[in-house]
Motif scaffolding. Structure first.
Motif, PDB file in Angstrom:
ATOM      1  N   PHE A  37       0.831  -1.201   0.000  1.00  0.00           N
ATOM      2  CA  PHE A  37       0.000   0.000   0.000  1.00  0.00           C
ATOM      3  C   PHE A  37       0.867   1.252   0.000  1.00  0.00           C
ATOM      4  CE2 PHE A  37       0.753  -1.025   4.477  1.00  0.00           C
ATOM      5  CZ  PHE A  37       1.107   0.210   5.011  1.00  0.00           C
ATOM      6  N   VAL A  38       0.232   2.372  -0.320  1.00  0.00           N
ATOM      7  CA  VAL A  38       0.858   3.685  -0.212  1.00  0.00           C
ATOM      8  C   VAL A  38      -0.111   4.599   0.519  1.00  0.00           C
ATOM      9  CG1 VAL A  38       2.185   3.417  -2.343  1.00  0.00           C
ATOM     10  CG2 VAL A  38      -0.089   4.462  -2.431  1.00  0.00           C
ATOM     11  N   ARG A  39       0.326   5.804   0.762  1.00  0.00           N
ATOM     12  CA  ARG A  39      -0.571   6.818   1.317  1.00  0.00           C
ATOM     13  C   ARG A  39      -0.932   7.818   0.222  1.00  0.00           C
ATOM     14  NH1 ARG A  39      -1.485   6.808   6.607  1.00  0.00           N
ATOM     15  NH2 ARG A  39      -0.248   5.377   7.853  1.00  0.00           N
ATOM     16  N   LEU A  89      -2.951  14.906  -6.821  1.00  0.00           N
ATOM     17  CA  LEU A  89      -2.938  14.429  -5.447  1.00  0.00           C
ATOM     18  C   LEU A  89      -1.563  13.873  -5.150  1.00  0.00           C
ATOM     19  CD1 LEU A  89      -4.747  11.012  -4.955  1.00  0.00           C
ATOM     20  CD2 LEU A  89      -3.937  11.818  -7.142  1.00  0.00           C
ATOM     21  N   GLN A  90      -1.259  13.696  -3.886  1.00  0.00           N
ATOM     22  CA  GLN A  90       0.048  13.230  -3.470  1.00  0.00           C
ATOM     23  C   GLN A  90       0.033  11.725  -3.218  1.00  0.00           C
ATOM     24  OE1 GLN A  90       2.764  15.585  -3.224  1.00  0.00           O
ATOM     25  NE2 GLN A  90       1.147  16.631  -4.375  1.00  0.00           N
ATOM     26  N   VAL A  91       1.111  11.066  -3.646  1.00  0.00           N
ATOM     27  CA  VAL A  91       1.277   9.620  -3.467  1.00  0.00           C
ATOM     28  C   VAL A  91       2.604   9.378  -2.765  1.00  0.00           C
ATOM     29  CG1 VAL A  91       1.433   7.389  -4.610  1.00  0.00           C
ATOM     30  CG2 VAL A  91       0.005   9.190  -5.607  1.00  0.00           C
ATOM     31  N   SER A  92       2.571   8.640  -1.654  1.00  0.00           N
ATOM     32  CA  SER A  92       3.809   8.398  -0.911  1.00  0.00           C
ATOM     33  C   SER A  92       4.671   7.352  -1.599  1.00  0.00           C
ATOM     34  CB  SER A  92       3.499   7.954   0.520  1.00  0.00           C
ATOM     35  OG  SER A  92       2.917   6.661   0.530  1.00  0.00           O
ATOM     36  N   GLN A  93       5.954   7.470  -1.390  1.00  0.00           N
ATOM     37  CA  GLN A  93       6.921   6.517  -1.926  1.00  0.00           C
ATOM     38  C   GLN A  93       8.044   6.381  -0.891  1.00  0.00           C
ATOM     39  OE1 GLN A  93       8.282   6.864  -6.169  1.00  0.00           O
ATOM     40  NE2 GLN A  93      10.300   6.805  -5.261  1.00  0.00           N
ATOM     41  N   PRO A  94       8.576   5.180  -0.606  1.00  0.00           N
ATOM     42  CA  PRO A  94       8.258   3.901  -1.242  1.00  0.00           C
ATOM     43  C   PRO A  94       6.981   3.280  -0.655  1.00  0.00           C
ATOM     44  CG  PRO A  94       9.904   3.565   0.443  1.00  0.00           C
ATOM     45  CD  PRO A  94       9.656   5.054   0.377  1.00  0.00           C
ATOM     46  N   PRO A  95       6.455   2.235  -1.308  1.00  0.00           N
ATOM     47  CA  PRO A  95       5.284   1.525  -0.774  1.00  0.00           C
ATOM     48  C   PRO A  95       5.643   0.754   0.487  1.00  0.00           C
ATOM     49  CG  PRO A  95       6.177   0.360  -2.653  1.00  0.00           C
ATOM     50  CD  PRO A  95       6.934   1.653  -2.556  1.00  0.00           C
ATOM     51  N   SER A  96       4.620   0.328   1.218  1.00  0.00           N
ATOM     52  CA  SER A  96       4.825  -0.363   2.492  1.00  0.00           C
ATOM     53  C   SER A  96       3.959  -1.611   2.554  1.00  0.00           C
ATOM     54  CB  SER A  96       4.455   0.564   3.659  1.00  0.00           C
ATOM     55  OG  SER A  96       5.183   1.771   3.607  1.00  0.00           O
ATOM     56  N   GLY A  97       4.227  -2.432   3.564  1.00  0.00           N
ATOM     57  CA  GLY A  97       3.354  -3.556   3.871  1.00  0.00           C
ATOM     58  C   GLY A  97       3.940  -4.912   3.560  1.00  0.00           C
ATOM     59  N   PHE A  98       3.505  -5.907   4.338  1.00  0.00           N
ATOM     60  CA  PHE A  98       3.984  -7.285   4.205  1.00  0.00           C
ATOM     61  C   PHE A  98       2.864  -8.255   3.870  1.00  0.00           C
ATOM     62  CE2 PHE A  98       6.836  -5.030   7.086  1.00  0.00           C
ATOM     63  CZ  PHE A  98       8.050  -5.241   6.452  1.00  0.00           C
ATOM     64  N   PHE A  99       1.718  -7.719   3.423  1.00  0.00           N
ATOM     65  CA  PHE A  99       0.599  -8.575   3.026  1.00  0.00           C
ATOM     66  C   PHE A  99       0.817  -8.980   1.568  1.00  0.00           C
ATOM     67  CE2 PHE A  99      -3.975  -9.310   1.918  1.00  0.00           C
ATOM     68  CZ  PHE A  99      -4.242 -10.266   2.883  1.00  0.00           C
ATOM     69  N   THR A 100       1.862  -9.763   1.365  1.00  0.00           N
ATOM     70  CA  THR A 100       2.293 -10.144   0.026  1.00  0.00           C
ATOM     71  C   THR A 100       2.483 -11.651  -0.038  1.00  0.00           C
ATOM     72  OG1 THR A 100       4.622  -9.830   0.602  1.00  0.00           O
ATOM     73  CG2 THR A 100       3.456  -7.927  -0.321  1.00  0.00           C
ATOM     74  N   LEU A 101       2.472 -12.189  -1.246  1.00  0.00           N
ATOM     75  CA  LEU A 101       2.567 -13.637  -1.395  1.00  0.00           C
ATOM     76  C   LEU A 101       3.925 -14.184  -0.997  1.00  0.00           C
ATOM     77  CD1 LEU A 101       0.530 -14.131  -4.675  1.00  0.00           C
ATOM     78  CD2 LEU A 101      -0.073 -14.971  -2.403  1.00  0.00           C
ATOM     79  N   ASN A 102       4.959 -13.355  -1.018  1.00  0.00           N
ATOM     80  CA  ASN A 102       6.253 -13.880  -0.574  1.00  0.00           C
ATOM     81  C   ASN A 102       6.323 -14.064   0.937  1.00  0.00           C
ATOM     82  OD1 ASN A 102       6.514 -11.207   0.206  1.00  0.00           O
ATOM     83  ND2 ASN A 102       8.032 -10.703  -1.361  1.00  0.00           N
ATOM     84  N   GLU A 103       5.278 -13.628   1.654  1.00  0.00           N
ATOM     85  CA  GLU A 103       5.180 -13.878   3.096  1.00  0.00           C
ATOM     86  C   GLU A 103       4.320 -15.109   3.394  1.00  0.00           C
ATOM     87  OE1 GLU A 103       6.681 -12.179   5.591  1.00  0.00           O
ATOM     88  OE2 GLU A 103       7.672 -10.804   4.197  1.00  0.00           O
ATOM     89  N   VAL A 104       3.751 -15.720   2.344  1.00  0.00           N
ATOM     90  CA  VAL A 104       2.830 -16.848   2.508  1.00  0.00           C
ATOM     91  C   VAL A 104       3.574 -18.154   2.241  1.00  0.00           C
ATOM     92  CG1 VAL A 104       0.731 -17.938   1.635  1.00  0.00           C
ATOM     93  CG2 VAL A 104       0.844 -15.440   1.848  1.00  0.00           C
ATOM     94  N   PRO A 105       3.525 -19.114   3.171  1.00  0.00           N
ATOM     95  CA  PRO A 105       4.199 -20.394   2.955  1.00  0.00           C
ATOM     96  C   PRO A 105       3.595 -21.189   1.797  1.00  0.00           C
ATOM     97  CG  PRO A 105       3.714 -20.053   5.295  1.00  0.00           C
ATOM     98  CD  PRO A 105       2.961 -18.998   4.531  1.00  0.00           C
ATOM     99  N   ALA A 106       4.256 -22.250   1.441  1.00  0.00           N
ATOM    100  CA  ALA A 106       3.779 -23.118   0.363  1.00  0.00           C
ATOM    101  C   ALA A 106       2.489 -23.821   0.784  1.00  0.00           C
ATOM    102  CB  ALA A 106       4.845 -24.140   0.012  1.00  0.00           C
ATOM    103  N   GLY A 107       1.691 -24.192  -0.197  1.00  0.00           N
ATOM    104  CA  GLY A 107       0.454 -24.922   0.057  1.00  0.00           C
ATOM    105  C   GLY A 107      -0.118 -25.424  -1.249  1.00  0.00           C
ATOM    106  N   GLU A 108      -1.169 -26.224  -1.137  1.00  0.00           N
ATOM    107  CA  GLU A 108      -1.833 -26.719  -2.340  1.00  0.00           C
ATOM    108  C   GLU A 108      -2.871 -25.733  -2.860  1.00  0.00           C
ATOM    109  OE1 GLU A 108      -3.445 -30.549  -1.542  1.00  0.00           O
ATOM    110  OE2 GLU A 108      -1.490 -31.477  -1.131  1.00  0.00           O
ATOM    111  N   SER A 109      -3.601 -25.117  -1.947  1.00  0.00           N
ATOM    112  CA  SER A 109      -4.646 -24.173  -2.347  1.00  0.00           C
ATOM    113  C   SER A 109      -4.431 -22.831  -1.657  1.00  0.00           C
ATOM    114  CB  SER A 109      -6.037 -24.711  -2.012  1.00  0.00           C
ATOM    115  OG  SER A 109      -6.176 -24.907  -0.620  1.00  0.00           O
ATOM    116  N   LEU A 110      -4.836 -21.767  -2.348  1.00  0.00           N
ATOM    117  CA  LEU A 110      -4.741 -20.411  -1.827  1.00  0.00           C
ATOM    118  C   LEU A 110      -6.143 -19.825  -1.790  1.00  0.00           C
ATOM    119  CD1 LEU A 110      -3.048 -17.881  -1.004  1.00  0.00           C
ATOM    120  CD2 LEU A 110      -2.963 -17.319  -3.459  1.00  0.00           C
ATOM    121  N   TRP A 111      -6.580 -19.406  -0.603  1.00  0.00           N
ATOM    122  CA  TRP A 111      -7.912 -18.827  -0.414  1.00  0.00           C
ATOM    123  C   TRP A 111      -7.734 -17.339  -0.116  1.00  0.00           C
ATOM    124  CZ3 TRP A 111     -12.430 -22.208   0.243  1.00  0.00           C
ATOM    125  CH2 TRP A 111     -12.123 -23.562   0.079  1.00  0.00           C
ATOM    126  N   LEU A 112      -8.197 -16.494  -1.033  1.00  0.00           N
ATOM    127  CA  LEU A 112      -8.090 -15.045  -0.896  1.00  0.00           C
ATOM    128  C   LEU A 112      -9.453 -14.521  -0.459  1.00  0.00           C
ATOM    129  CD1 LEU A 112      -6.183 -14.410  -4.253  1.00  0.00           C
ATOM    130  CD2 LEU A 112      -5.187 -14.687  -1.968  1.00  0.00           C
TER     131      LEU A 112
END
Length: 247
Positions: A37-39, A89-112
């Protein structure tokens, strides 16, 4: 340290009277990971207002996009709702947040699973190859109050049509009947088994679940998923449920 870029609105698209998508061009390439995300910031009446919003666009798209719900007593969203093409309008940089797929372990199915505008980060993720390369089955679950709040329907259906064996979409509408949608709340539909039945899959410890949106949904869904043996995912202790509180 965060910096501010001056962006230009190129479209303010209304899904309904309260829900809108803001598309913004910024002056230089903007790198981010899907799910971050950004602000956004605006000045009005001598005050500066800012708030975090997830990026909806693909990481390689030069136009930034945000899904926003107008909160009538909010400071910023009513101002954003009134923006028109060509305004700044103003957009902040850099983006932030850890709600990303590289934080998600391996699995068979992904439920979003999302409520309201919480679907935003998932739309960005689904415009990359990452979920399709990592998971055999992907289930996008979007819960809203009214059918008119189901944004991006054509785009989502196009993705499902392109990957019918791998990607599945299940809308949920809580306050009115809607063809093709379940009715109720995500936690209750998990508990009853209706969500799994509708998607033809089972939530097990081989599943990875991402939850984004209403804090009450996240709290209750975490509880019912824990009853199924799916623990919260932490960096120090990997699990099955990754969360993002959206307001």
């Amino acid at each position: 340290m965060a910096q501010w870029l001056t962006g230009e609105v190129i479209e303010n698209f209304a899904w309904n009277s309260e829900l809108f998508s803001l598309r913004v061009r910024v002056p230089r390439p903007f790198e981010f990971v899907a799910g971050q995300f950004v602000r956004l910031g605006l000045a009005a009446d001598g005050e500066r207002y800012q708030r975090a919003y997830s990026l909806v666009n693909a990481p390689d798209d030069p136009v930034l996009e945000f899904l926003i719900n107008r909160v009538h007593d909010g400071d910023l969203s009513p101002l954003l709702h009134r923006l028109t093409t060509g305004q700044a309008l103003q957009v902040s940089q850099p983006p932030s947040g850890f709600f990303t797929l590289n934080e998600v372990p391996a699995g068979e199915s992904l439920w979003l699973m999302a409520t309201g505008t919480g679907i935003g980060p998932y739309l960005s993720m689904l415009q990359t190859q990452i979920p399709f390369e990592r998971f055999d089955r992907i289930h996008l679950v979007h819960a809203v109050r009214y059918a008119a709040d189901l944004a991006y329907q054509k785009q989502i259906q196009a993705w499902v049509d392109a990957q019918p064996q791998q990607l599945h979409y299940q809308p949920i509408v809580s306050r009115e009947a809607c063809e093709g949608a379940l009715q109720g709340r995500i936690p209750a539909l998990i508990t009853s088994g209706e969500l799994e039945q509708a998607l033809g899959d089972t939530l097990t410890t081989t599943s990875q679940v991402m939850l984004c949106g209403n804090p009450e949904m996240i709290r209750d869904a975490k509880d019912v998923l824990e009853d199924k043996g799916l623990a919260k995912n932490l960096r120090r202790k990997p699990g099955n449920v990754t969360v993002e509180h959206y307001w």
